[in-house]
Write a protein that holds these residues in place. Structure first.
Motif, PDB file in Angstrom:
ATOM      1  N   THR A 136      18.410 -51.048  41.817  1.00 18.91           N
ATOM      2  CA  THR A 136      18.619 -49.798  41.087  1.00 18.91           C
ATOM      3  C   THR A 136      18.285 -48.571  41.940  1.00 18.91           C
ATOM      4  O   THR A 136      18.271 -47.455  41.442  1.00 18.91           O
ATOM      5  N   THR A 137      18.016 -48.777  43.209  1.00 18.11           N
ATOM      6  CA  THR A 137      17.705 -47.686  44.129  1.00 18.11           C
ATOM      7  C   THR A 137      18.907 -47.408  45.021  1.00 18.11           C
ATOM      8  O   THR A 137      19.610 -48.333  45.438  1.00 18.11           O
ATOM      9  N   GLY A 170      25.604 -43.969  44.490  1.00 15.28           N
ATOM     10  CA  GLY A 170      24.771 -43.404  43.432  1.00 15.28           C
ATOM     11  C   GLY A 170      25.123 -43.965  42.070  1.00 15.28           C
ATOM     12  O   GLY A 170      24.235 -44.279  41.259  1.00 15.28           O
ATOM     13  N   LEU A 171      26.416 -44.113  41.806  1.00 16.65           N
ATOM     14  CA  LEU A 171      26.850 -44.694  40.531  1.00 16.65           C
ATOM     15  C   LEU A 171      26.468 -46.169  40.434  1.00 16.65           C
ATOM     16  O   LEU A 171      26.073 -46.649  39.363  1.00 16.65           O
ATOM     17  N   PHE A 198      22.892 -46.362  39.495  1.00 20.82           N
ATOM     18  CA  PHE A 198      22.702 -45.941  38.100  1.00 20.82           C
ATOM     19  C   PHE A 198      23.154 -47.030  37.130  1.00 20.82           C
ATOM     20  O   PHE A 198      22.438 -47.366  36.177  1.00 20.82           O
ATOM     21  N   GLU A 225      20.917 -49.964  36.338  1.00 22.39           N
ATOM     22  CA  GLU A 225      19.792 -49.760  35.420  1.00 22.39           C
ATOM     23  C   GLU A 225      20.150 -50.103  33.973  1.00 22.39           C
ATOM     24  O   GLU A 225      19.261 -50.186  33.125  1.00 22.39           O
ATOM     25  N   LYS A 262      21.491 -48.256  31.755  1.00 23.14           N
ATOM     26  CA  LYS A 262      21.150 -47.156  30.859  1.00 23.14           C
ATOM     27  C   LYS A 262      22.391 -46.350  30.532  1.00 23.14           C
ATOM     28  O   LYS A 262      23.295 -46.224  31.352  1.00 23.14           O
ATOM     29  N   PRO A 277      23.908 -42.653  29.705  1.00 25.00           N
ATOM     30  CA  PRO A 277      23.583 -41.227  29.786  1.00 25.00           C
ATOM     31  C   PRO A 277      23.858 -40.544  28.448  1.00 25.00           C
ATOM     32  O   PRO A 277      24.673 -41.016  27.653  1.00 25.00           O
ATOM     33  N   THR A 308      20.772 -38.250  43.340  1.00 24.29           N
ATOM     34  CA  THR A 308      19.914 -39.007  42.423  1.00 24.29           C
ATOM     35  C   THR A 308      19.089 -38.085  41.525  1.00 24.29           C
ATOM     36  O   THR A 308      18.881 -38.389  40.345  1.00 24.29           O
ATOM     37  N   PHE A 336      21.845 -35.798  39.297  1.00 25.22           N
ATOM     38  CA  PHE A 336      22.600 -36.645  38.370  1.00 25.22           C
ATOM     39  C   PHE A 336      21.698 -37.116  37.225  1.00 25.22           C
ATOM     40  O   PHE A 336      22.071 -37.043  36.049  1.00 25.22           O
ATOM     41  N   THR A 337      20.531 -37.603  37.574  1.00 23.89           N
ATOM     42  CA  THR A 337      19.606 -38.098  36.547  1.00 23.89           C
ATOM     43  C   THR A 337      19.276 -37.000  35.543  1.00 23.89           C
ATOM     44  O   THR A 337      19.212 -37.243  34.332  1.00 23.89           O
ATOM     45  N   ALA A 346      22.789 -35.528  33.672  1.00 25.70           N
ATOM     46  CA  ALA A 346      23.440 -36.522  32.810  1.00 25.70           C
ATOM     47  C   ALA A 346      22.797 -36.557  31.435  1.00 25.70           C
ATOM     48  O   ALA A 346      23.403 -37.039  30.468  1.00 25.70           O
TER      49      ALA A 346
END
Length: 765
Positions: free
Chosen positions: A37-38, A144-145, A148, A151, A153, A155, A292, A295-296, A299
């Protein structure tokens, strides 16, 4: 002890300069891949290696290969990506093509405005590998996607991903999306990842039709680890013509956004050296950090109203990242500084710490240093261009040894400054020497208050210098303590301005070295107590030796090599009307590649109707008449030609039996077109399209294009005088020519139509 304090002061200055640069981007050692997830720079580089193997400009086979690779990458992540295929036209750029955008969407949990992630996948015609511009943006978004989505999750906001096409041709993919795609109305904010080089820190630059305070506060709330930005760039950017995809969102749809773009190693921009190997890994990591964090945050933020009615000054500042305050503070800070300046002068005279004669001497020394640093830097660079004329073949103006020249000019300017102040080194009241620089800085800030408030942070060095002046007037410290204290008090000045001294010549070309020279003189004037002493011989000698050393290194590295290739050009121009043909080159200095065509019999100057539209309006430097090869021209068919009332209506189709890359339409007289359409797409939103003279349309043929259709109406009595240039990038492959290929120390010159066959033909209507 004086020499000890001078040494400590010098070390502090060097440390601050290093600190100011290291704070602007991450190091590879700070990147750790902890889990799936990194963000993984290795994964990003894997993508980059695949998409930057070859030039992939619009219309090329590799363009389709890169497009398919990106579509497959989305598919592997479980995202359904679509293509938007549409003829797009940008009247400002007089450019058009059939763009093929790649679009995907991640549904959010709420029904607010969407966050749009933006970059482009086409490379610049015809030889750029596009690793940095903008392969770096593509892989930043892809990786990056992936991190994400791993995870699992959701948004709050919908996430729209637009990997646009034809950005290099005139922001055409963005134009197609904003004007024609229904999702564009859902967008609340855009994050755009771009490049103008292959390294260096990535700068944040906002695009908004309004003010910046809300955007800035939201950006800071995202907590980027390495924010690199200042409001001077923001203010200048708003005053100049802009040229990123994000501009289309702002101009056409009033959508705000952030550009994240790097400009270091500018010599790689749009060249065959914009490669996977040359992209700075730390720069890519900086883009990843922006992605990162922003976007976090965005979103899951409210994007419905990011407009504001107040602008903020902002600049990188020690310990806090970005210092910010409202534009409304700029003038009060200036007034307060003026009042404090006057009060200190009065106390200075009262306490016998200032003298009119000394102030006059200090002012003369400072003004002389400003003029000499700026003037000598300007004149010396002109002289260097005469000594090394091949530098002019690097069209964007930043040479491969450009960083060495920056060092050489910095040390040269320091030598000039020490020399100027040497003549007043025995002046006892050293406080006199600060009055002149402060006065000039206050005048600069007065101009800023009226014309460029984004540079409002220029008051910070003034405040630091006023504190130093107050210490000098009210306190009697030992000389060894004063120098070190005054250097520490100058930390904000050095931290803010050291990167600017480098940024201007890197981003705008070495012709701007004189601006850096003026900045150095301005800063030196405010830091005079860190440098001023009666004996400065060792300082003068040190900076003189370093300047000479870097000029020698730059001269040694002034040539070209496998790693630093020589840009060159050969173009064949055929006039199909008068049956003449020429070879042309844009090179000022001929090499073995160009000399196979051009010799002493070549003519200096240009060819009528031959040059195509280019970034720097570059013209041929030499041309030579050659055999007419009679290469087949495109078929131009008049499908419709009728008169209704006082209007003449025409429709033309252009097709070719051989591969064409570009069509340029040039008028030699004023042209007024009504209801002008290209492939049934209206130009200028259907409004009358007027061109006084010159190129009125550049159509780049995409892989989808088998023919190009133009339709329009004109006044029935109008007589056309239009030339069509038909351009193909196949000079080196065409059987009509036997041109020896470039060596590995050469590359195609960027920013111009190159390795091309240009067939010029009058349009008979």
């Amino acid at each position: 002890m004086k020499s000890f304090s001078s040494l400590i002061s010098s070390l502090i200055i060097l440390g601050i300069i290093y600190w100011s640069f290291s704070d602007m981007k991450p190091s590879l050692s700070s990147q750790k891949n902890i889990s799936k997830t990194t963000f993984s720079i290795d994964n990003a580089l894997y993508h980059l290696k695949n998409i930057s193997k070859n030039a992939h400009f619009v219309g090329s086979k590799n363009h389709k290969d890169v497009q398919n690779y990106i579509l497959q990458a989305f598919q592997k992540m479980g995202l359904e990506a679509d293509k938007q295929v549409l003829t797009a036209i940008n009247s400002k750029w007089v450019a058009a093509t059939t763009a093929e955008n790649i679009i995907a969407r991640i549904k959010g949990t709420e029904k607010g405005k969407a966050l749009l992630l933006l970059t482009h996948y086409d490379s610049n015609p015809h030889s750029s590998l596009g690793a940095s511009d903008a392969g770096s943006g593509v892989v930043t978004i892809l990786e990056g996607l992936r991190a994400f989505l791993a995870e699992n999750k959701k948004p709050k906001n919908d996430i729209i991903i637009l990997i646009s096409d034809a950005e290099e041709l005139g922001l055409l993919g963005a134009k197609a999306f904003v004007d024609k795609h229904p999702w564009s109305k859902d967008v609340g904010l855009v994050l755009n990842f771009e490049a103008r080089g292959s390294g260096g820190p990535s700068y944040m630059l906002m695009e908004t039709n309004g003010k910046n305070s809300k955007l800035l506060s939201e950006f800071l709330s995202a907590k980027p680890n390495f924010p690199a930005a200042n409001s001077l760039m923001y203010s200048i950017y708003k005053k100049l013509p802009n040229d990123t995809d994000l501009t289309i969102f702002r101009e056409d749809a009033n959508i705000n956004g952030f550009n994240f773009a790097f400009i270091g190693d500018h010599f790689d921009y749009h060249t065959a050296q914009d490669s996977y190997e040359r992209l700075d890994r730390e720069t890519l990591l900086h883009q990843a950090d922006y992605f990162t964090t922003t976007f976090t945050y965005f979103a899951n933020s409210d994007l419905t109203n990011l407009n504001s009615d107040e602008d903020f000054v902002y600049v990188n500042f020690p310990f806090i990242g970005l210092l910010t305050y409202p534009f409304s503070w700029v003038f009060p800070l200036f007034i307060a500084s003026c009042i404090l300046f006057i009060i200190l002068i009065l106390f200075g005279f009262a306490k016998n710490k200032l003298s009119l004669k000394g102030i006059g001497k200090g002012m003369l020394a400072f003004l002389a240093s400003l003029i000499l640093c700026g003037g000598i830097s300007y004149g010396l660079w002109k002289l260097i261009l005469i000594i090394h004329p091949h530098y002019q073949d690097i069209l964007h103006g930043f040479t491969y040894n450009g960083y060495q020249y920056i060092f050489a000019f910095v040390f040269l300017n320091l030598w000039i400054l020490f020399k100027c102040y040497k003549y007043i080194s025995k002046h006892n009241k050293s406080s006199d020497l600060l009055i002149g620089p402060l006065l000039i800085w206050l005048i600069i800030n007065l101009l800023i208050c009226n014309f460029l408030k984004g540079a409002g942070f220029f008051i910070i060095p003034v405040i630091c210098a006023l504190i130093i002046l107050a210490v000098v007037i009210f306190m009697d410290l030992e000389a060894k303590s004063k120098r070190i204290l005054f250097t520490i008090l100058s930390i904000p000045t050095l931290y803010i301005f050291a990167p600017l001294i480098k940024m201007f010549p890197v981003g705008l070309g070495l012709k701007i070295l004189f601006v850096s020279g003026v900045f150095i003189a301005l800063i030196f004037g405010l830091m005079i107590f860190s440098f001023h002493q009666k004996k400065t011989f060792w300082m003068q000698k040190t900076v003189a030796i370093l300047s000479i050393l870097f000029f020698m290194i730059a001269t040694y590295n002034s040539g070209f090599s496998i790693d630093n290739k020589k840009p060159n050009s050969i173009v064949y121009v055929q006039n199909s009307d008068d049956k003449t043909a020429y070879f042309g080159t844009y090179n000022n200095v001929l090499d073995n590649y160009t000399k196979q065509i051009f010799d002493k019999s070549s003519t200096k100057g240009s060819i009528v109707n031959a040059e195509t539209k280019s970034k720097y309006n570059t013209r041929f430097t030499y041309h030579k008449k050659t055999e007419f090869r009679d290469i087949k021209s495109a078929n131009i068919i008049t499908e419709l030609d009728t008169i209704i009332g006082d209007k003449r209506f025409l429709e033309l189709t252009i097709s070719s039996e051989r591969k064409l890359n570009k069509l340029e339409f040039i008028t030699h007289k004023k042209l007024l077109l009504h209801q002008f359409k290209v492939n049934n797409t209206l130009v200028n939103n259907g409004n009358t399209y007027e061109k006084k003279k010159g190129t009125f349309l550049v159509y780049h043929l995409a892989n989808q294009d088998k023919k190009v259709t133009l339709s329009f109406s004109v006044a029935k009595e109008y007589n056309f005088d239009i030339v069509v240039n038909q351009i193909s990038y196949d000079l080196l492959d065409n059987n009509n020519f036997t041109i020896t290929p470039r060596t590995e120390k050469m590359m195609p010159m960027p920013f111009v139509t190159n390795d091309a066959i240009i067939i010029s033909k009058k349009l008979n209507l």
